[in-house]
Design a protein around this motif. Structure first.
Motif, PDB file in Angstrom:
ATOM      1  N   THR A 126      50.486  11.292  19.479  1.00  0.00           N
ATOM      2  CA  THR A 126      50.380  12.595  20.107  1.00  0.00           C
ATOM      3  C   THR A 126      49.763  12.492  21.488  1.00  0.00           C
ATOM      4  O   THR A 126      50.197  13.151  22.412  1.00  0.00           O
ATOM      5  CB  THR A 126      49.557  13.549  19.246  1.00  0.00           C
ATOM      6  OG1 THR A 126      48.434  12.848  18.789  1.00  0.00           O
ATOM      7  CG2 THR A 126      50.361  14.070  18.109  1.00  0.00           C
ATOM      8  N   THR A 138      51.442  13.815  25.161  1.00  0.00           N
ATOM      9  CA  THR A 138      50.848  15.086  25.554  1.00  0.00           C
ATOM     10  C   THR A 138      50.788  15.227  27.064  1.00  0.00           C
ATOM     11  O   THR A 138      50.803  14.253  27.801  1.00  0.00           O
ATOM     12  CB  THR A 138      49.447  15.227  24.949  1.00  0.00           C
ATOM     13  OG1 THR A 138      48.992  16.538  25.234  1.00  0.00           O
ATOM     14  CG2 THR A 138      48.485  14.247  25.546  1.00  0.00           C
ATOM     15  N   ASP A 139      50.689  16.482  27.501  1.00  0.00           N
ATOM     16  CA  ASP A 139      50.576  16.707  28.932  1.00  0.00           C
ATOM     17  C   ASP A 139      49.122  16.536  29.371  1.00  0.00           C
ATOM     18  O   ASP A 139      48.209  16.513  28.560  1.00  0.00           O
ATOM     19  CB  ASP A 139      51.112  18.069  29.311  1.00  0.00           C
ATOM     20  CG  ASP A 139      50.733  19.124  28.304  1.00  0.00           C
ATOM     21  OD1 ASP A 139      50.867  20.282  28.596  1.00  0.00           O
ATOM     22  OD2 ASP A 139      50.268  18.746  27.196  1.00  0.00           O
ATOM     23  N   GLY A 154      46.231  19.153  28.345  1.00  0.00           N
ATOM     24  CA  GLY A 154      45.768  19.027  26.980  1.00  0.00           C
ATOM     25  C   GLY A 154      44.867  17.816  26.802  1.00  0.00           C
ATOM     26  O   GLY A 154      43.823  17.882  26.151  1.00  0.00           O
ATOM     27  N   GLN A 155      45.259  16.705  27.438  1.00  0.00           N
ATOM     28  CA  GLN A 155      44.459  15.475  27.346  1.00  0.00           C
ATOM     29  C   GLN A 155      43.062  15.696  27.896  1.00  0.00           C
ATOM     30  O   GLN A 155      42.066  15.342  27.264  1.00  0.00           O
ATOM     31  CB  GLN A 155      45.129  14.360  28.134  1.00  0.00           C
ATOM     32  CG  GLN A 155      46.184  13.630  27.356  1.00  0.00           C
ATOM     33  CD  GLN A 155      46.869  12.587  28.205  1.00  0.00           C
ATOM     34  OE1 GLN A 155      46.758  12.589  29.424  1.00  0.00           O
ATOM     35  NE2 GLN A 155      47.592  11.706  27.550  1.00  0.00           N
ATOM     36  N   TYR A 214      44.673  20.690  17.197  1.00  0.00           N
ATOM     37  CA  TYR A 214      45.471  20.505  18.405  1.00  0.00           C
ATOM     38  C   TYR A 214      46.450  19.345  18.224  1.00  0.00           C
ATOM     39  O   TYR A 214      47.631  19.442  18.554  1.00  0.00           O
ATOM     40  CB  TYR A 214      44.559  20.245  19.608  1.00  0.00           C
ATOM     41  CG  TYR A 214      45.324  19.931  20.872  1.00  0.00           C
ATOM     42  CD1 TYR A 214      45.854  20.948  21.642  1.00  0.00           C
ATOM     43  CD2 TYR A 214      45.541  18.615  21.267  1.00  0.00           C
ATOM     44  CE1 TYR A 214      46.579  20.675  22.781  1.00  0.00           C
ATOM     45  CE2 TYR A 214      46.260  18.333  22.407  1.00  0.00           C
ATOM     46  CZ  TYR A 214      46.775  19.361  23.156  1.00  0.00           C
ATOM     47  OH  TYR A 214      47.505  19.072  24.280  1.00  0.00           O
ATOM     48  N   CYS A 245      49.326  20.361  15.941  1.00  0.00           N
ATOM     49  CA  CYS A 245      50.281  21.236  16.632  1.00  0.00           C
ATOM     50  C   CYS A 245      51.091  20.445  17.640  1.00  0.00           C
ATOM     51  O   CYS A 245      52.297  20.613  17.775  1.00  0.00           O
ATOM     52  CB  CYS A 245      49.560  22.367  17.343  1.00  0.00           C
ATOM     53  SG  CYS A 245      48.837  23.550  16.236  1.00  0.00           S
ATOM     54  N   ARG A 246      50.391  19.547  18.344  1.00  0.00           N
ATOM     55  CA  ARG A 246      51.048  18.736  19.364  1.00  0.00           C
ATOM     56  C   ARG A 246      52.132  17.877  18.731  1.00  0.00           C
ATOM     57  O   ARG A 246      53.229  17.718  19.247  1.00  0.00           O
ATOM     58  CB  ARG A 246      49.983  17.865  20.024  1.00  0.00           C
ATOM     59  CG  ARG A 246      50.366  17.217  21.307  1.00  0.00           C
ATOM     60  CD  ARG A 246      50.466  18.197  22.417  1.00  0.00           C
ATOM     61  NE  ARG A 246      51.667  17.895  23.164  1.00  0.00           N
ATOM     62  CZ  ARG A 246      52.209  18.691  24.066  1.00  0.00           C
ATOM     63  NH1 ARG A 246      51.661  19.845  24.329  1.00  0.00           N
ATOM     64  NH2 ARG A 246      53.305  18.335  24.682  1.00  0.00           N
ATOM     65  N   LYS A 247      51.776  17.305  17.582  1.00  0.00           N
ATOM     66  CA  LYS A 247      52.722  16.463  16.840  1.00  0.00           C
ATOM     67  C   LYS A 247      53.952  17.287  16.459  1.00  0.00           C
ATOM     68  O   LYS A 247      55.081  16.820  16.578  1.00  0.00           O
ATOM     69  CB  LYS A 247      52.013  15.942  15.582  1.00  0.00           C
ATOM     70  CG  LYS A 247      52.860  15.092  14.687  1.00  0.00           C
ATOM     71  CD  LYS A 247      52.675  13.636  14.979  1.00  0.00           C
ATOM     72  CE  LYS A 247      53.551  12.800  14.069  1.00  0.00           C
ATOM     73  NZ  LYS A 247      53.913  11.534  14.642  1.00  0.00           N
ATOM     74  N   SER A 286      56.056  18.271  19.653  1.00  0.00           N
ATOM     75  CA  SER A 286      56.749  17.186  20.335  1.00  0.00           C
ATOM     76  C   SER A 286      57.758  16.499  19.427  1.00  0.00           C
ATOM     77  O   SER A 286      58.496  15.634  19.873  1.00  0.00           O
ATOM     78  CB  SER A 286      55.744  16.174  20.898  1.00  0.00           C
ATOM     79  OG  SER A 286      54.885  15.754  19.875  1.00  0.00           O
ATOM     80  N   THR A 301      51.699  26.307  25.597  1.00  0.00           N
ATOM     81  CA  THR A 301      51.071  25.110  26.135  1.00  0.00           C
ATOM     82  C   THR A 301      50.060  24.544  25.140  1.00  0.00           C
ATOM     83  O   THR A 301      49.578  23.442  25.327  1.00  0.00           O
ATOM     84  CB  THR A 301      50.315  25.410  27.436  1.00  0.00           C
ATOM     85  OG1 THR A 301      49.440  26.514  27.205  1.00  0.00           O
ATOM     86  CG2 THR A 301      51.261  25.757  28.553  1.00  0.00           C
ATOM     87  N   LEU A 302      49.692  25.322  24.119  1.00  0.00           N
ATOM     88  CA  LEU A 302      48.656  24.989  23.136  1.00  0.00           C
ATOM     89  C   LEU A 302      47.271  24.969  23.775  1.00  0.00           C
ATOM     90  O   LEU A 302      46.404  25.757  23.397  1.00  0.00           O
ATOM     91  CB  LEU A 302      48.937  23.662  22.437  1.00  0.00           C
ATOM     92  CG  LEU A 302      50.136  23.654  21.495  1.00  0.00           C
ATOM     93  CD1 LEU A 302      50.289  22.279  20.864  1.00  0.00           C
ATOM     94  CD2 LEU A 302      50.045  24.707  20.421  1.00  0.00           C
TER      95      LEU A 302
END
Lengths: 386, 318
Positions: free
Chosen positions: A9, A13-14, A17-18, A225, A228-230, A233, A310-311
């Motif tokens: 993830t 990730t963008d 978020g990181q 997070y 959700c990211r997983k 994507s 965008t989370l």
């Protein structure tokens, strides 16, 4: 397992978020250290009050993210997510009530105070098992998931969508609020559940417990997070976006849209339930007010201000507005509602993509400007050569 | 099978391999022999056991419940029989009969409001007819299936207005359309295999969008979107392609390429094209059905149709 989840993830990730996750991890270590290790009165000391407040905001952030998952990615404007949050909160509240034991006002070792007050003789069936922490934790996710399953199954299969679905979610949380207000429901009526003493044997009043709850909130937010990211994507996330943009087309490709909506909706409800369960021990009360439709609408405002789909935008939105809320209600209490209203109006007018969208646009502009500049300079050099 | 000794040994071997149940019934049959029970009864049991142990057959309950393969033994892929549908009293489709052969390229023409799009809606499950039957092959009743099931059974559709997923890249559009798993969990776990990547690359080349693979589909030109949608159809690997106005808004060169593509698809797939552009219909040279007021007015080659008195009357009002 966790490591691969993490790697997969984090890589895709963008940047926003990181950065936010790194910040959260720093908070996770720094804030407890500044509270417990730095002596009181030192200018670096963080008050326990602040930590609890921050912990509360973080649970709101998790809630906002769960709304972003269904609204931003799936296109379902849910105006009833407060219901899942409150149900998770009630499940945790019931555990905390059972932990009080005979230390209540009436000193009944079995029944919570409000039941003694109502002259009930024995514990209702749905209160059984909540004296066990693991059972309560299970219920924290299972009860919201079950509600989401039933509600989603009926409405998604009937192909209710758009504003009608939003109204139905409002009705859902409103109906639950009215139900929980009733004393006969067995959830403490309008007083809700409160007067908690301890969790897992640790006093809720102790600083260390409060710090631990804060840390648990940070960890839950980070894990939430990543989950959700997983999802977004993966190919599932792409299908979700496709459903958001053109539901019929997805159907003609052969996807059963109702099942996909249901799956993501249930995941989101579970996350909201976890947020509620972490919220309750930190604020020390859960009452039917949490079900109020207004609360659910406020969550949507957080997400809209932070930036949809965008989370991490949802996290930023929730933290920003709640911080502003705390600040205004202390400094200028009578102005608060006007401030919130104008914040929302201004955000829709000038920041249609939310705060995060605004920042990305800014950085994109900068980058393209730089590209133009570098192109110009290259052209200038070429000219000079000629 | 005729030699009883051989049969007996076969039973013994098989009984070792098969379930406990079989073992027990053999034991029963043996004790029957020893106690001198009626011979026919024991024989019957032995027969049953040998039937159970036959290795050239599969138990009934182990067979897949439904064979999803489309049955086209009669060389007809799609049957529409006596289909009628009305909206608020207006008969959009009126006793429509249409048969599409396997591998055929069929053009459907007709004036506005003739029911062309409604017909496609019925085939793909978007609209339910009031009466009539719609079958894919002679085994799949499309009226009992929903849109997703029909699509998975092998019916692909391209809409009149190009609808691609604008927020996803061209590559992702194709990836989503790819035939394969449609279950929520396995879609979540799905990863592209090398073969699947090659497949996407191949379609990208076919529709001429290799350069744009990473671009958002929303930023494509109108013609490119049409092509992408055709590419998405191809990824679905349908048996039947329903193409609604494929050349609307295309330049002449693009039109020629589309005609070429559709012609090359016929054979492996059955293709049904609804089109207004007569030049285009002529260029793909195939059987033409004329739809008028919800039913088929005429059917035949383009020259037949052009000389047909009824068609002239409808189109030119003569």
């Amino acid at each position: 397992m966790l490591q691969t989840l993490f790697a997969n993830t984090m890589l895709k990730t963008d940047r926003g978020g990181q950065l936010l996750m790194l910040l959260l991890m720093a908070l996770l270590i720094l804030v407890p250290a500044l509270n417990l290790l730095v002596p009181q009165g030192h200018f670096l000391h963080v008050e326990t009050y602040t930590i609890t407040l921050l912990g509360k905001y973080l649970t709101y952030a998790l809630l906002a993210m769960s709304v972003d998952l269904v609204w931003g990615y799936l296109g379902i404007l849910t105006l009833g997510h407060g219901a899942f949050f409150a149900l998770g909160g009630y499940a945790m509240g019931m555990y905390l009530m059972r932990q009080i034991g005979d230390r209540g006002v009436y000193g009944n070792p079995e029944l919570p105070d409000f039941m003694v007050f109502l002259d009930w003789q024995e514990l209702p069936w749905f209160w059984q098992g909540f004296d066990m922490f693991w059972f309560a934790c299970l219920m924290v996710v299972l009860v919201p998931a079950a509600l989401a399953l039933v509600f989603g199954f009926l409405s998604f299969r009937a192909r209710v969508s758009g504003v009608y679905l939003s109204i139905m979610t409002q009705a859902l949380t409103f109906a639950l609020m009215l139900a929980f207000f009733r004393n006969e429901m067995g959830f403490g009526g309008n007083n809700g559940l409160t007067d908690f003493k301890d969790i897992l044997g640790f006093s809720l009043q102790a600083d260390t417990t409060k710090v631990s709850l804060f840390m648990a909130s940070v960890v839950a937010l980070i894990l939430g997070y990543l989950t959700c990211r997983k999802v977004v994507s993966s190919r599932l996330g792409k299908v979700a976006v496709a459903i958001r943009d053109s539901e019929t087309r997805v159907r003609f490709i052969g996807y059963n849209v109702a099942n996909f909506k249901l799956g993501i909706f249930i995941l989101s409800a579970m996350l909201a339930g976890i947020a509620g369960a972490l919220y309750v021990p930190q604020v020390g009360i859960i009452n039917p007010g949490e079900f109020s439709p207004l609360n659910s609408i406020e969550i949507v405002v957080w997400v809209a201000l932070g930036g949809r789909a965008t989370l991490f935008g949802a996290i930023i939105g929730a933290l920003l507005i709640n911080y502003a809320k705390s600040w205004f209600t202390i400094e200028l209490p009578e102005v608060w509602l006007f401030a919130l209203g104008s914040l929302f109006v201004l955000a829709t007018l000038f920041l249609p993509k939310g705060v995060t969208g605004w920042f990305t646009d800014l950085s994109n502009n900068k980058q393209s400007n730089r590209n133009i500049n570098s192109n110009n300079s290259v052209a200038a050099k070429e000219n000079a050569h000629e | 099978m005729s030699n009883p000794k051989q049969l007996d040994s076969q039973v013994n071997i098989a009984s070792v391999l098969t379930s406990q149940f079989t073992d027990q019934s053999i034991a029963v049959s043996r004790s029957d022999h020893e106690q001198g029970f009626t011979a026919p009864f024991a024989k019957q049991i032995q027969d049953n056991v040998s039937q159970l142990a036959r290795r050239d057959q599969v138990f009934e309950f182990l067979k897949p419940p439904h064979n999803p393969l489309i049955d086209t033994r009669h060389n007809i892929l799609l049957y529409l029989e006596g289909v009628s549908v009305s909206f608020d009293g207006f008969k959009a489709i009126n006793d429509l009969n249409l048969y599409i052969k396997e591998g055929e390229l069929r053009c459907i023409i007709g004036p506005n409001g003739a029911g062309k799009t409604t017909m496609m809606d019925i085939i793909t499950g978007k609209t339910r007819p009031d009466t009539g039957q719609v079958w894919l092959g002679s085994k799949l009743n499309l009226l009992n299936m929903d849109e997703a099931q029909i699509a998975n059974a092998g019916v692909g559709r391209k809409f009149q207005k190009p609808t691609v997923f604008e927020c996803l890249s061209v590559w992702q559009n194709l990836e989503l359309s790819m035939a394969g798993t449609r279950n929520v969990w396995s879609v979540f776990r799905a990863k592209l295999s090398g073969e699947q990547r090659d497949e996407i690359e191949r379609v990208l080349v076919l529709i001429g969008l290799q350069e744009q693979a990473a671009m958002d589909a929303g930023s494509l030109s109108h013609g490119q979107k049409q092509w992408l949608e055709i590419g998405m159809l191809l990824m679905q690997k349908p048996k039947l392609l329903l193409v609604d106005e494929p050349v609307a808004g295309m330049t002449h060169q693009e039109m020629d390429r589309t005609a070429e593509l559709l012609n090359s698809l016929a054979g492996d797939h059955s293709v049904v094209v609804v089109e207004h552009d007569m030049d285009f219909v002529r260029s793909i040279a195939s059987t033409v059905s004329v739809l008028h007021q919800g039913s088929v007015l005429a059917e035949g080659s383009m020259t037949d149709i052009q000389n047909n008195a009824k068609v002239k009357q409808v189109y030119l009002g003569e």
